[in-house]
Design a protein around this motif. Sequence first.
Motif: not given
Length: 628
Positions: A353-354, A401, A404-405, A407, A412-413, A415-417
């Motif tokens: 996911r990253r 994904m 984001g900022e 965690d 970086r966290r 985020q779903p798109t």
Amino acid sequence: MVNIMIDGSTYTVDPNQTLLSATTACGIALPSLCDTDNADAIHQHCELCEVEIHGIGVVAACQEMPVEGMVITTTSSHLSERRKKHLQDILSQPNIICSEPPCQTACPAHVDIQQYLALIAQGQYQQAIAVIKKTLPMPLSIGRVCPAFCESGCQRQQLDEPLAIRQLKRHAADHDLAALQSYLPERKAEKHKKIAIVGAGPGGLSCGYFLTNEGYDVTIFEAMPQAGGWLRYGIPEYRLPKAILDQEIELMCRHGMTIKTEQRLGKDFRLSALSDNYDAVCLAIGASQASGMAYPGSDLDGCYLGVDFLKDHMLDKRCSVGHNVAVIGGGNTAIDCARTALRLGAQATIIYRRSREEMPAEDYEIEEAEHEGVQFYFLTNPVENIADQNGRVCQVKLEKMALGEPDASGRRRPQPTGEFITESFDTVISAISQQTDVSFLDNDNIELPLNRYKTIDVDEDNMFSGSHNIFAIGDFRRGPATAVEAVADGRKAAYGIDRFLGGDMETLYTESFRERNVTRSHLIRPEHLKKLKDDLRSIVHGDTQEQLDQALTQAMQHILRARMPELTLEERRLNFREVEKGFTDQAAINEARRCLSCGCPDGNDCKLRHYATEYHVDKSLLPHSDCA
């Protein structure tokens, strides 16, 4: 001979020797640097051996002779303060190097890397193993699977490339294994005390090894059919052949350590019973319980958890993979699952996911997976598994994904798109995390200081839980970590248990004083390699360009990092043979000679470091160095 009194006891000594020699002969150790190789550089007289003589005062024991009726005090708060001041004076001298090399600092087990590399450079492999096993008793296994934290600290990487430290450790261990008689430390006298260890993984085995060598009666209880823990049931054969692991465990048991398999804590015995029946207990139960992903379809046929998949491959082989395998996760377990699926004949894709930069797996593991043909879907996350008419997964719906900022982990966290794709997969392996199974406490009356992560809080210096006589190590206290970190905990627990029972296990003096590594900055230039190659081209000989290129390659082998010979892609296909083939002796010697020796030359045997630790020298009072 004359009679003197030392610390309240009377001794008969030779009057023709110094007080320092006399006290040593009487079994009383005074601090002294007189016999060190750099004694002249340290001080003409280091003054650490000062004692107090009744009626005379404080004198250096190496300068005074015993006389009849002399009354001597060797330990007092006054003498300790004086010795501490002398140590600070010695460590403040500009020519003193008393620091742990950065490779050793980066190693969780604090192995004396600089010293064993020097021995390998001389072809003294068994002596190198003796150094390694003071802190790391599993070099055959750890030399194959360690993430090589040490190499991240190697100063050689500022010059060209870090040393192949992990692989050199493995080379020395392979040599030792092939020897007619493998290295085995001397076992101390029997202490007639029993230690129980729960878990025969790298932490439990290491703790048992050190305690057995100290003379304790050690029994390890292991839930699985064979010992080894994650080294056996989580690390695939192509990375760590189990025949090698078996030989290493056999070596570790030669002093009498007993391993009882298929003995599960909470089912076959209770922790409270162990605590009552043994002098000390060490919990090395690991974190082998997989954490699943709860999303629609995650329980379909063909869906497995990473830990269970790897374990099954070593046991029953009930997990059947199809032709197209999706592995969810970005850690080393996910990489191992994907590379295992490849060897079982499937196409493997890692879904993470990253981005690649955030993957927690080791870089070289990711590179090997790519090299073997594993595909990667970055910035994607599964949201639904779709079944075929037989109830087996056939497709996975993925959401793209965006990062984001950062965690809590610093990454970086994701985020779903809201953007989705659907891909065909007939097997899904979720390898996102694992945890410790603490259900063994359900039917017991003993309490442990567990936290919300289902790990245990212990004193990190000795691994004591504060409850009864129970110690705990490895993943049970850290959460999912590495084998070398478990080994490091194992030695700390052995030391803690030994002290708990009144023993005298050797203290490791790995703390650095005078934070000063030998600077190699004069060698480090961005253009170094290009200039080096140009210079070598001007001096190598050959009649043809091919001969010149070959001569240049051979010359560079003494400068650049040695490349571990590996199986070709074709040789790896559909089998689990070990990928790394091992160094030749000459390659290992050349590689070890690349070490810049940037720490204390005496390593863990440095007397000055010992004394500075024992007398609690305040580092803030020492000169600062930019070379630390």
